[in-house]
Scaffold this motif. Structure first.
Motif, mmCIF file in Angstrom:
data_model
loop_
_atom_site.group_PDB
_atom_site.id
_atom_site.type_symbol
_atom_site.label_atom_id
_atom_site.label_comp_id
_atom_site.label_asym_id
_atom_site.label_seq_id
_atom_site.Cartn_x
_atom_site.Cartn_y
_atom_site.Cartn_z
ATOM 1 N N LYS A 1 60.665 -14.613 4.312
ATOM 2 C CA LYS A 1 59.471 -13.884 3.866
ATOM 3 C C LYS A 1 59.807 -12.410 3.611
ATOM 4 O O LYS A 1 59.348 -11.820 2.632
ATOM 5 C CB LYS A 1 58.370 -14.010 4.913
ATOM 6 N N THR B 1 61.521 -11.941 0.275
ATOM 7 C CA THR B 1 60.533 -12.022 -0.801
ATOM 8 C C THR B 1 59.794 -10.694 -0.938
ATOM 9 O O THR B 1 59.582 -10.204 -2.051
ATOM 10 C CB THR B 1 59.541 -13.170 -0.543
ATOM 11 N N GLN B 2 59.423 -10.087 0.184
ATOM 12 C CA GLN B 2 58.737 -8.789 0.150
ATOM 13 C C GLN B 2 59.636 -7.706 -0.433
ATOM 14 O O GLN B 2 59.174 -6.848 -1.192
ATOM 15 C CB GLN B 2 58.270 -8.400 1.548
ATOM 16 N N GLU C 1 59.573 -8.170 -4.171
ATOM 17 C CA GLU C 1 58.295 -7.754 -4.739
ATOM 18 C C GLU C 1 58.162 -6.239 -4.786
ATOM 19 O O GLU C 1 57.559 -5.696 -5.707
ATOM 20 C CB GLU C 1 57.146 -8.354 -3.938
ATOM 21 N N ARG C 2 58.724 -5.547 -3.809
ATOM 22 C CA ARG C 2 58.622 -4.083 -3.742
ATOM 23 C C ARG C 2 59.722 -3.372 -4.519
ATOM 24 O O ARG C 2 59.743 -2.151 -4.605
ATOM 25 C CB ARG C 2 58.633 -3.627 -2.290
#
Length: 85
Positions: free
Chosen positions: A68, A71-72, A75-76
């Protein structure tokens, strides 16, 4: 066609701190404090890896949490996807 991998964005740096990892994005500048402890060494992000490639020896919960987290980071904009060579 090469498989897609993830790697630290060239404008970003990461270093080990007492709490875990500190990510710095020079495009912002933006900081991200990640309480990873010793689960991920900063040089883990120096090479292109598959999205599910994590350090060995992690338990199932750690694998889920770090998945997770990766993934963050994508995304950032701290990580980017690119072909694995």
């Amino acid at each position: 066609m090469a498989a897609a991998g993830i790697q630290l964005h060239p404008a970003c740096r990461v270093r080990q701190e007492g709490f875990g990892l500190l990510f710095y994005d020079s495009r912002g500048p933006r900081l991200l404090f990640a309480e990873t402890g010793g689960l991920l060494p900063p040089d883990f992000f120096a090479v292109s890896r598959s999205r599910d490639e994590l350090p060995p020896g992690l338990n199932e919960r750690q694998v889920q949490v770090l998945g997770k987290f990766m993934t963050q980071l994508l995304e950032r904009g701290f990580l980017r996807e690119q072909p694995i060579r």
